[in-house]
Motif scaffolding. Structure first.
Motif, mmCIF file in Angstrom:
data_model
loop_
_atom_site.group_PDB
_atom_site.id
_atom_site.type_symbol
_atom_site.label_atom_id
_atom_site.label_comp_id
_atom_site.label_asym_id
_atom_site.label_seq_id
_atom_site.Cartn_x
_atom_site.Cartn_y
_atom_site.Cartn_z
ATOM 1 N N PHE A 1 29.697 36.176 30.022
ATOM 2 C CA PHE A 1 29.512 35.938 31.450
ATOM 3 C C PHE A 1 28.593 37.024 32.011
ATOM 4 N N SER A 2 27.782 36.667 32.974
ATOM 5 C CA SER A 2 26.911 37.663 33.599
ATOM 6 C C SER A 2 27.753 38.680 34.367
ATOM 7 N N ARG A 3 27.185 39.833 34.608
ATOM 8 C CA ARG A 3 27.882 40.850 35.407
ATOM 9 C C ARG A 3 28.263 40.285 36.767
ATOM 10 N N GLU A 4 27.338 39.572 37.366
ATOM 11 C CA GLU A 4 27.602 38.987 38.683
ATOM 12 C C GLU A 4 28.790 38.024 38.625
ATOM 13 N N ASP A 5 28.836 37.190 37.606
ATOM 14 C CA ASP A 5 29.961 36.251 37.480
ATOM 15 C C ASP A 5 31.280 36.991 37.276
ATOM 16 N N ARG A 6 31.282 38.020 36.436
ATOM 17 C CA ARG A 6 32.505 38.801 36.220
ATOM 18 C C ARG A 6 32.979 39.442 37.524
ATOM 19 N N GLU A 7 32.050 40.018 38.246
ATOM 20 C CA GLU A 7 32.402 40.673 39.501
ATOM 21 C C GLU A 7 32.944 39.677 40.520
ATOM 22 N N LYS A 8 32.326 38.522 40.616
ATOM 23 C CA LYS A 8 32.795 37.493 41.548
ATOM 24 C C LYS A 8 34.192 37.004 41.157
ATOM 25 N N LEU A 9 34.426 36.793 39.874
ATOM 26 C CA LEU A 9 35.743 36.339 39.415
ATOM 27 C C LEU A 9 36.829 37.345 39.772
ATOM 28 N N VAL A 10 36.552 38.616 39.548
ATOM 29 C CA VAL A 10 37.525 39.665 39.843
ATOM 30 C C VAL A 10 37.840 39.715 41.334
ATOM 31 N N MET A 11 36.862 39.435 42.162
ATOM 32 C CA MET A 11 37.064 39.522 43.607
ATOM 33 C C MET A 11 37.665 38.249 44.209
ATOM 34 N N MET A 12 37.724 37.171 43.463
ATOM 35 C CA MET A 12 38.256 35.916 44.010
ATOM 36 C C MET A 12 39.740 36.064 44.344
ATOM 37 N N PRO A 13 40.158 35.566 45.519
ATOM 38 C CA PRO A 13 41.573 35.619 45.873
ATOM 39 C C PRO A 13 42.383 34.642 45.018
ATOM 40 N N TYR A 14 43.689 34.916 44.897
ATOM 41 C CA TYR A 14 44.536 34.085 44.040
ATOM 42 C C TYR A 14 45.932 33.860 44.626
ATOM 43 N N GLU A 15 46.062 33.990 45.920
ATOM 44 C CA GLU A 15 47.366 33.873 46.574
ATOM 45 C C GLU A 15 47.820 32.426 46.745
ATOM 46 N N LYS A 16 46.893 31.509 46.937
ATOM 47 C CA LYS A 16 47.220 30.116 47.247
ATOM 48 C C LYS A 16 46.858 29.205 46.077
ATOM 49 N N PRO A 17 47.551 28.069 45.948
ATOM 50 C CA PRO A 17 47.246 27.130 44.858
ATOM 51 C C PRO A 17 45.785 26.704 44.814
ATOM 52 N N GLU A 18 45.165 26.506 45.972
ATOM 53 C CA GLU A 18 43.762 26.084 45.983
ATOM 54 C C GLU A 18 42.834 27.211 45.511
ATOM 55 N N GLU A 19 43.237 28.453 45.718
ATOM 56 C CA GLU A 19 42.438 29.577 45.219
ATOM 57 C C GLU A 19 42.537 29.664 43.695
ATOM 58 N N ILE A 20 43.724 29.444 43.168
ATOM 59 C CA ILE A 20 43.909 29.435 41.711
ATOM 60 C C ILE A 20 43.118 28.286 41.100
ATOM 61 N N ALA A 21 43.139 27.130 41.765
ATOM 62 C CA ALA A 21 42.367 25.971 41.286
ATOM 63 C C ALA A 21 40.874 26.287 41.270
ATOM 64 N N ALA A 22 40.390 27.010 42.277
ATOM 65 C CA ALA A 22 38.968 27.379 42.339
ATOM 66 C C ALA A 22 38.607 28.336 41.198
ATOM 67 N N ILE A 23 39.498 29.275 40.892
ATOM 68 C CA ILE A 23 39.254 30.204 39.779
ATOM 69 C C ILE A 23 39.201 29.427 38.469
ATOM 70 N N ARG A 24 40.162 28.541 38.266
ATOM 71 C CA ARG A 24 40.222 27.725 37.045
ATOM 72 C C ARG A 24 38.938 26.905 36.879
ATOM 73 N N LYS A 25 38.519 26.255 37.963
ATOM 74 C CA LYS A 25 37.308 25.430 37.922
ATOM 75 C C LYS A 25 36.105 26.276 37.526
ATOM 76 N N ARG A 26 35.962 27.436 38.155
ATOM 77 C CA ARG A 26 34.811 28.303 37.867
ATOM 78 C C ARG A 26 34.855 28.823 36.426
ATOM 79 N N LEU A 27 36.031 29.207 35.971
ATOM 80 C CA LEU A 27 36.160 29.679 34.594
ATOM 81 C C LEU A 27 35.775 28.594 33.594
ATOM 82 N N LEU A 28 36.259 27.386 33.810
ATOM 83 C CA LEU A 28 35.942 26.287 32.891
ATOM 84 C C LEU A 28 34.445 25.990 32.884
ATOM 85 N N GLU A 29 33.793 26.113 34.048
ATOM 86 C CA GLU A 29 32.342 25.939 34.115
ATOM 87 C C GLU A 29 31.627 27.017 33.305
#
Length: 158
Positions: A47-75
Motif C-alpha cells: 500500500f502507498s504511504r498515503e493509503d496507509r496513513e489514511k487507513l490509520v486515520m479512518m474512524p471506526y466507532e460506527k458500523p458504517e465506518e467499519i464498513a468503509a474501512i473494509r471496502k477500502r481495504l478490499l479495494e
C-alpha cells in the motif's frame, strides 16, 4: 501526505526510526479485527504511504465506518493482487471492551516478566485501543519485547 497527523493514532512504542507505518500499528490491527480481514504484512507494505496513513486515520466507532474501512481495504488488496484473507469480524461486544476484570492471559504474561499485572481499576481506565494492544501483546505463546514499553506508555509500569 505532507503532515505526520497520523502519528497521533500510534503508540510511542510502535514508532520506527525509518517510517512509523512500516509495520501494521495496533490502531490498524483493531480495525482489521473489527472488519474481518487478516492483512498480510506483505500487502500492507504494498500500500502507498498515503493509503496507509489514511487507513490509520479512518474512524471506526460506527458500523458504517467499519464498513468503509473494509471496502477500502478490499479495494487496496485487489489492486495489489494481495494474499490477505477475509475472516469473521469480531463479535460485539469485543473482548477489549470488557472492563470488569483483567483477562487472565494479560495477567499471566505480565507476571511472567516479573511485573505486576494491572488492577481492575487500571484496566478499566485504559482506552479500548490500549486494552486491545495489551490483549495482542500478551497472547499465549507470543513473545513480544514491546510489552514492557507498552505498559510504561500506558502508565502501568513505574
Amino acid at each position: 501526505m505532507q503532515t505526520a497527523a497520523f502519528t497521533k493514532h500510534l503508540f510511542q512504542y510502535e514508532q520506527d526510526k525509518y517510517y512509523p507505518l512500516r509495520r501494521i500499528p495496533m490502531n490498524m490491527r483493531l480495525k482489521l479485527d473489527l472488519c474481518g480481514i487478516k492483512l498480510s504484512i506483505g500487502d500492507w507494505s504494498k500500500f502507498s504511504r498515503e493509503d496507509r496513513e489514511k487507513l490509520v486515520m479512518m474512524p471506526y466507532e460506527k458500523p458504517e465506518e467499519i464498513a468503509a474501512i473494509r471496502k477500502r481495504l478490499l479495494e487496496l488488496i485487489a489492486a495489489c493482487e494481495g494474499d490477505s484473507t477475509e475472516t469473521e469480524p469480531v463479535r460485539s461486544p469485543a473482548p477489549w471492551t470488557a472492563t470488569s476484570s483483567v483477562p487472565a492471559t494479560v495477567c499471566k504474561q505480565i507476571e511472567a516478566l516479573g511485573l505486576s499485572a494491572p488492577t481492575q481499576e487500571q484496566w478499566a481506565d485504559l482506552s479500548d485501543v490500549q486494552r486491545f494492544a495489551l490483549l495482542k501483546l500478551t497472547r499465549e505463546g507470543h513473545e513480544n519485547k514491546k510489552l514492557p514499553l507498552a505498559l510504561k506508555e500506558f502508565g502501568l509500569l513505574v
